[in-house]
Design an enzyme around this catalytic site. Structure first.
Site, mmCIF file in Angstrom:
data_model
loop_
_atom_site.group_PDB
_atom_site.id
_atom_site.type_symbol
_atom_site.label_atom_id
_atom_site.label_comp_id
_atom_site.label_asym_id
_atom_site.label_seq_id
_atom_site.Cartn_x
_atom_site.Cartn_y
_atom_site.Cartn_z
ATOM 1 N N ARG A 36 0.828 -1.190 0.000
ATOM 2 C CA ARG A 36 0.000 0.000 0.000
ATOM 3 C C ARG A 36 0.872 1.253 0.000
ATOM 4 O O ARG A 36 2.023 1.231 0.432
ATOM 5 C CB ARG A 36 -0.922 -0.001 1.207
ATOM 6 N N HIS A 43 1.028 9.321 9.785
ATOM 7 C CA HIS A 43 0.979 9.014 11.223
ATOM 8 C C HIS A 43 -0.359 9.414 11.856
ATOM 9 O O HIS A 43 -0.410 9.751 13.028
ATOM 10 C CB HIS A 43 2.137 9.682 11.976
ATOM 11 N N ASP A 45 -3.112 7.331 11.638
ATOM 12 C CA ASP A 45 -3.970 6.162 11.939
ATOM 13 C C ASP A 45 -4.042 5.863 13.430
ATOM 14 O O ASP A 45 -5.115 5.743 13.993
ATOM 15 C CB ASP A 45 -3.579 4.925 11.116
ATOM 16 N N GLY A 132 8.474 1.509 2.600
ATOM 17 C CA GLY A 132 7.278 2.272 2.937
ATOM 18 C C GLY A 132 6.048 1.758 2.212
ATOM 19 O O GLY A 132 5.001 2.383 2.233
ATOM 20 N N SER A 135 5.483 -4.080 3.188
ATOM 21 C CA SER A 135 5.634 -5.505 2.915
ATOM 22 C C SER A 135 5.187 -6.318 4.123
ATOM 23 O O SER A 135 4.655 -7.421 3.978
ATOM 24 C CB SER A 135 7.087 -5.826 2.563
ATOM 25 N N ASP A 200 -2.064 -0.079 7.332
ATOM 26 C CA ASP A 200 -1.410 -0.956 6.360
ATOM 27 C C ASP A 200 -2.256 -2.181 6.046
ATOM 28 O O ASP A 200 -2.410 -2.575 4.893
ATOM 29 C CB ASP A 200 -0.058 -1.439 6.910
ATOM 30 N N TYR A 249 9.700 5.262 15.150
ATOM 31 C CA TYR A 249 8.242 5.189 15.039
ATOM 32 C C TYR A 249 7.595 5.183 16.419
ATOM 33 O O TYR A 249 6.662 5.944 16.688
ATOM 34 C CB TYR A 249 7.877 3.918 14.263
HETATM 35 P P1 ADP Z 1 7.737 -2.398 5.379
HETATM 36 O O1 ADP Z 1 7.597 -0.913 5.291
HETATM 37 O O2 ADP Z 1 8.158 -2.966 4.071
HETATM 38 O O3 ADP Z 1 6.507 -3.022 5.946
HETATM 39 P P2 ADP Z 1 8.852 -3.452 7.790
HETATM 40 O O4 ADP Z 1 10.161 -3.259 8.459
HETATM 41 O O5 ADP Z 1 7.619 -3.122 8.549
HETATM 42 O O6 ADP Z 1 8.915 -2.666 6.401
HETATM 43 O O7 ADP Z 1 8.688 -4.964 7.343
HETATM 44 C C1 ADP Z 1 9.720 -5.634 6.678
HETATM 45 C C2 ADP Z 1 9.885 -7.007 7.290
HETATM 46 O O8 ADP Z 1 8.778 -7.837 6.873
HETATM 47 C C3 ADP Z 1 11.120 -7.732 6.810
HETATM 48 O O9 ADP Z 1 12.240 -7.404 7.607
HETATM 49 C C4 ADP Z 1 10.710 -9.180 6.958
HETATM 50 O O10 ADP Z 1 10.831 -9.587 8.297
HETATM 51 C C5 ADP Z 1 9.240 -9.155 6.599
HETATM 52 N N1 ADP Z 1 9.084 -9.408 5.158
HETATM 53 C C6 ADP Z 1 8.699 -8.528 4.215
HETATM 54 N N2 ADP Z 1 8.706 -9.099 2.979
HETATM 55 C C7 ADP Z 1 9.118 -10.365 3.152
HETATM 56 C C8 ADP Z 1 9.358 -11.465 2.272
HETATM 57 N N3 ADP Z 1 9.188 -11.357 0.957
HETATM 58 N N4 ADP Z 1 9.769 -12.618 2.816
HETATM 59 C C9 ADP Z 1 9.941 -12.746 4.145
HETATM 60 N N5 ADP Z 1 9.740 -11.755 5.010
HETATM 61 C C10 ADP Z 1 9.342 -10.563 4.541
HETATM 62 MG MG MG Z 2 5.757 -2.567 7.866
#
Ligand code: ADP
Ligand code: MG
Length: 405
Positions: A36, A43, A45, A132, A135, A200, A249
């Site tokens: 997303r 900030h 939410d 951002g 994921s 998210d 954060y």
């Molecule tokens: P984002 O802004 O992308 O959400 P975060 O730090 O909140 O950043 O989340 C990233 C974490 O999510 C990674 O360090 C990992 O632990 C997990 N993650 C994200 N994508 C994957 C993936 N493709 N495979 C395994 N873990 C993932």
């Molecule tokens: Mg995240």
């Protein structure tokens, strides 16, 4: 449940191939969750404010198959090691911390009454980590929906999850989807330990093609408004990894909460800009500035929703620029790379607006540009970024897509 068919959507097909390579044979189910982009409302939410988000065409797909031995095996090709654990004996493993998301989710569902056997699954992703684009939320949502296909459950109440013995889980209505978003958030808050808001997870679950998602985080009312088809959404990843876990954060969040408390309100949603000004000397200076950012953002989203409905994309774009200024000055969640990207964007004639998106401290900017010049806009950001910061820019012209399924 039949095996996944060949010839389906690209990302699902890629996940299927990965599964075949890792485990042999075919997965029986797959779930696809988009990342997303926060369009406006930074900030807000967790301050019960207003926010606008888009589900974008970057995805996590999980494909999997049940196992009869009660074990869970997860593979993500971006990490070397597999994660291996018992479905009914979940604990953290420092060797595979990325599995905490799926584990946290399993625990949340189990605590509410669901039962799961083992399964093996691959995680195929086109969402860059820490850019951002959330994921982490896409991973949680994909895990939840894959599990629902492997071991069907429903969520009649937030605190109750029922496993279904037979057949597929019925389609979720919006109320059940919202409960699932909350459960995903809880997994991230409690097991992973990131104090993130609900934005998210909601965005990944409630996206609609070519629509902006409007979320009122006071009562969690969700609405949609069309995104103007002449406007392109360009995401530009600074390459600076933000580190949400235990980082800035949580500090900003604590400041917002402290400011609300000093003002005698449950959250910053209940404060107007005038009231905040009047109370300024009761707040620590940085707490005041954080509150100013959030209250200003809430107001910008309210104004922005009107502008979008009226089709005034120029004025809407200006709100994005104001939002970034406020991030930079007040909330201090920008960084030189993000500032540089926003400056470069504003120098291009196709630019309607630009700001950092998501938590900040790195990650990406979101840009609105006239669609016909979007590719030129994207290229000029990249060449400017290389010249000024000496860094390679990853950027995408995004499509606004349907939520997870
Ligand atoms: P984002 O802004 O992308 O959400 P975060 O730090 O909140 O950043 O989340 C990233 C974490 O999510 C990674 O360090 C990992 O632990 C997990 N993650 C994200 N994508 C994957 C993936 N493709 N495979 C395994 N873990 C993932
Ligand atoms: Mg995240």
């Amino acid at each position: 449940m039949g095996s996944l068919r060949r010839g389906m959507e690209r990302e699902i097909e890629q996940a299927r191939q990965l599964f075949e390579k890792e485990f042999g044979g075919q997965p029986v189910a797959a779930a696809k969750a988009p990342g997303r982009a926060e369009l406006l409302g930074n900030h807000t939410d967790y301050n019960q404010g207003l926010v606008m988000a888009l589900a974008v065409d970057k995805f996590i797909v999980m494909a999997g198959r049940p196992r009869s031995d009660g074990r869970v095996v997860l593979v993500s090709p971006i990490f070397e090691r597999r994660a291996l654990f018992e479905a009914d004996r979940i604990a953290k493993d420092p060797e595979a911390p990325w599995a905490d998301y799926t584990k946290g989710l399993l625990l949340q569902l189990q605590e509410r009454g669901a039962r799961f056997g083992g399964f093996e699954a691959v995680i195929h992703s086109t969402i860059p980590l820490g850019a951002g684009l959330s994921s982490s939320a896409a991973l949680l949502v994909a895990s939840a929906l894959l599990l629902r296909k492997l071991y069907p459950y429903r969520i009649p109440e937030l605190d109750r999850v029922e496993s279904l013995d037979k057949g597929d889980a019925p389609p979720m209505d919006d109320a059940e989807r919202l409960r699932l978003a909350r459960i995903c958030q809880k997994a991230e808050n409690e097991f992973v330990g990131v104090n993130c808001g609900l934005l998210d997870h909601i965005s990944s679950l409630f996206g609609r093609q070519d629509q902006v998602i409007l979320i009122d985080c006071l009562d969690m009312k969700i609405d949609w408004t069309p995104m103007d088809s002449e406007t392109a959404v360009v995401l530009a990843h600074s390459g600076v990894r933000h580190e949400l876990v235990g980082g800035e954060y949580n500090d900003r969040r604590a400041r917002c909460e402290r400011a609300a408390k000093a003002l005698g309100v449950p959250s910053l949603r209940h404060v107007t800009l005038e009231e905040l000004e009047q109370a300024r000397d009761r707040l620590e200076e940085f707490d005041y500035r954080c509150a100013l950012h959030v209250v200003g953002e809430i107001e910008r989203v309210a104004r922005g929703a009107d502008l979008l409905r009226r089709g005034d994309r120029q004025a809407f774009g200006e709100l994005l620029c104001q939002s970034h200024e406020s991030s930079r000055h007040n909330f201090r969640n920008s960084c030189p790379e993000l500032d540089c990207l926003v400056e470069l964007a504003k120098e291009h004639p196709a630019c309607l607006g630009a700001r950092l998106t998501g938590g900040g401290f790195g990650g990406a900017t979101i840009n609105l540009a006239r669609a016909e010049e979007a590719e030129d806009f994207r290229r000029s950001l990249a060449s400017g970024y290389a010249a000024r910061m000496g860094k390679r820019l990853e950027s995408w012209i995004c499509r606004v897509v349907e939520g997870a399924a």
